[in-house]
Design an enzyme around this catalytic site. Structure first.
Site, mmCIF file in Angstrom:
data_model
loop_
_atom_site.group_PDB
_atom_site.id
_atom_site.type_symbol
_atom_site.label_atom_id
_atom_site.label_comp_id
_atom_site.label_asym_id
_atom_site.label_seq_id
_atom_site.Cartn_x
_atom_site.Cartn_y
_atom_site.Cartn_z
ATOM 1 N N GLU A 162 0.821 -1.228 0.000
ATOM 2 C CA GLU A 162 0.000 0.000 0.000
ATOM 3 C C GLU A 162 0.846 1.266 0.000
ATOM 4 O O GLU A 162 0.554 2.226 0.701
ATOM 5 C CB GLU A 162 -0.942 -0.022 1.211
ATOM 6 C CG GLU A 162 -1.911 -1.202 1.126
ATOM 7 C CD GLU A 162 -2.821 -1.321 2.335
ATOM 8 O OE1 GLU A 162 -4.005 -1.633 2.145
ATOM 9 O OE2 GLU A 162 -2.346 -1.096 3.450
HETATM 10 N N1 IFG Z 1 -4.284 -4.168 4.376
HETATM 11 C C1 IFG Z 1 -3.078 -3.630 5.000
HETATM 12 C C2 IFG Z 1 -2.925 -3.867 6.494
HETATM 13 C C3 IFG Z 1 -4.254 -3.885 7.246
HETATM 14 C C4 IFG Z 1 -5.190 -4.835 6.546
HETATM 15 C C5 IFG Z 1 -6.455 -5.046 7.359
HETATM 16 C C6 IFG Z 1 -1.857 -5.598 4.200
HETATM 17 C C7 IFG Z 1 -0.572 -6.187 3.696
HETATM 18 C C8 IFG Z 1 -5.501 -4.313 5.161
HETATM 19 N N2 IFG Z 1 -1.910 -4.249 4.343
HETATM 20 O O1 IFG Z 1 -2.789 -6.334 4.485
HETATM 21 O O2 IFG Z 1 -2.091 -2.846 7.042
HETATM 22 O O3 IFG Z 1 -4.801 -2.603 7.349
HETATM 23 O O4 IFG Z 1 -7.210 -6.130 6.866
#
Ligand code: IFG
Length: 532
Positions: free
Chosen positions: A342
């Site tokens: 992200e």
């Molecule tokens: N995606 C984000 C996390 C967390 C997650 C919650 C990943 C690798 C959603 N990154 O999963 O930081 O916020 O389900």
């Protein structure tokens, strides 16, 4: 008239029932002798073993039972002591741990002479005179002991004296893992969890032969590990959490305590410092890390993708070099996880530049790079491990990287993310990857999840538990159980054994064990939990 006849009939029926009742009452005066509780069937274990051959009579623990370990193996001795500490309170038996020969009692023996077992596999042979666990290495003994534990009644998990009998069904179990990497991730950044809470989770993971604990140590909401050369990371960067609570951080002694505790359960710790995104806690702690030289406030919300380390600045890399040096020095494990997910506030070009400069800071210290699978948008160094958190299907960059040596740990968000709500309206958890009931968390195969991915590239599986919506052990347990054991089974057991209809009955048998362990699990309506 009809009314009258009905009354007569009712009275006659009542009299008949009474008479019968009296009859059976006399029969009940001599109750049949209670059949001894049958031992747990040999195959009723999670993860299901490679092969199970029930045979002969059970082994019964008794006053004379001794736990026998090979002389000259402190690690085997520690497995014996661990087992004794588990069994003594509930059985009330002395269970001395004795190093040396002897063919009776509970034997934990090295030198299995069966290469296929590898370092984590074991053989368990149970009969009237002995139950013997043999393995090529102490980790195999420890995993064999988890099977032995599950073959004893669930009440063995109680910490107070329970009535037996304490039997292990007769026969042979031969077992070894499908994948070498079987992990669980705990996000201690969104909400901070204490050493004790982490240790409690480690103990629960050990029951299912999980061998890797991934700690998500930094994010926008908190920095959770002391770095001596950058002290404000912990003291300020760790001073809050999602919702504005007090947060917290691990001292180096705390971290070493967790690493040692996990190692005593044959679990390797993988520390993660998420970069270049998910970095507000670091950026808030040191203004010079920001491109504009201005430190933002620490973030206490739950949005993602808005932060980035400053890729052009040299200080970014001396900062990370210091962090990764100190982290590597206190991490005996093979991996340092550098995040990479992200990074929506980092341009693709900057992301590639960043990853090109940061990965050597890991490898030069003899550690292996681990990162979320977005690292395959850049160039993973040789030997890197990409952690897949997509939802299956086509991932061309990941497949291309795998074809040139990148290995993959599978954490599909729509199956293995333990922070997904079980269903609409369920307490705790999120729902961006959909609702994940226990059958869905079990319904996948790491070898075929991503089209075209060479099966040989799959290193294993991991169940991440993100903590935006939880902050204590009960809530960890509500989300992790009953889904975690199924992911552990996917990582350990042969693909051929994968079958929801049989798994769900083995899973149901874990319920009384969790009750005895005080695990606050979600009683999914999809599982035939035993009554009572
Ligand atoms: N995606 C984000 C996390 C967390 C997650 C919650 C990943 C690798 C959603 N990154 O999963 O930081 O916020 O389900």
């Amino acid at each position: 008239m009809r009314q009258h006849r009905t009354v007569l009939l009712t009275r006659l029926l009542a009299a008949l029932i009474l008479a019968l009742g009296a009859g059976t009452a006399s029969a009940a005066a001599a109750p049949a002798p209670a059949a001894p509780a049958a031992p747990v069937p040999l195959g009723r274990v999670v993860p299901v073993p490679v092969s199970v051959a029930p045979a002969g009579s059970p082994y019964t623990l008794g006053d004379a039972t001794v736990i026998r370990v090979d002389a000259g193996s402190p690690a085997a001795q520690r497995v014996g002591e661990w087992l004794a500490a588990l069994l003594r309170p509930s059985t009330g038996l002395a269970l001395p741990v004795v190093a040396g020969a002897g063919t009776d009692g509970i034997q934990l023996r090295l030198g299995a002479g069966d290469k296929a077992l590898g370092t984590e596999g074991y053989r368990l042979v149970s009969g009237p005179g002995t139950v013997a666990v043999t393995a090529n290495a102490p980790a195999g003994l420890f995993h064999g002991v988890q099977t032995l534990r599950q073959l004893l009644p669930p009440s063995v998990e109680e910490r107070t004296r329970q009535s037996g009998p304490w039997q292990v069904a007769g026969g042979t179990v031969r077992d070894f893992p499908r994948y070498p990497y079987r992990g669980a991730m705990l996000d201690v950044a969104r909400h901070f969890f204490t050493v004790e809470q982490v240790k409690r989770y480690v103990d629960q993971l050990a029951l299912y032969k999980i061998n890797t604990l991934h700690l998500h140590l930094s994010d926008d909401q908190g920095w959770r590990i002391v770095v001596d050369s950058w002290p404000r990371l912990a003291t300020y960067g760790g001073s809050t959490e999602v919702g504005g609570g007090p947060g917290g951080h691990f001292s180096k002694a705390d971290y070493r305590d967790i690493v040692a505790y996990a190692a005593s359960r044959h679990m390797e710790v993988v520390p993660e410092i998420d970069t270049p995104g998910h970095t507000t806690a670091a950026l808030a702690s040191y203004a010079q890390l920001n491109c504009d030289g201005v430190a933002p406030p620490i973030y206490t919300g739950t949005q993602v993708g808005f932060s980035s380390l400053c890729v052009p600045k040299a200080v970014t890399y001396s900062f990370l070099d210091d962090v990764l040096r100190e982290l590597a020095a206190m991490t005996p494990g093979r991996y340092l996880h550098i995040g990479g997910d992200e990074a929506q506030s980092t341009t693709a070009a900057d992301y590639a530049t960043f990853m090109g400069r940061v990965q050597p800071l890991v490898t030069k210290r003899g550690k292996t790079v681990m990162a979320w699978h977005q690292i395959t948008e850049a160039r993973p160094v040789a030997g890197a491990v990409a952690q897949y958190w997509g939802m299956g299907g086509t991932e061309t960059k990941l497949v291309a990287a795998a074809r040139t040596g990148t290995r993959v740990v599978m954490s599909p968000a729509n199956h293995a993310y333990l922070d997904m709500k079980y269903k609409a309206g369920a307490p705790f958890g999120t729902e961006w990857a959909g609702y994940v009931e226990v059958d869905k968390s079990y319904a996948w195969d790491p070898a075929t999840l991503v089209r075209q991915l060479p099966a040989s590239a799959v290193l294993g599986v991991e169940a991440p538990l993100w903590s935006e919506t939880i902050d204590n052990s009960d809530e960890i347990e509500y989300l992790a159980f009953p889904r975690l054991p199924g992911i552990a089974e996917i990582g350990w057991s042969p693909a051929a054994t994968h079958d929801w209809s049989t798994y769900r009955t083995r899973l149901a048998a874990q319920g009384p064990r969790w009750d005895a362990m005080g695990i606050d699990y979600y009683r999914s309506p999809l599982v035939p939990w035993p009554a009572g």
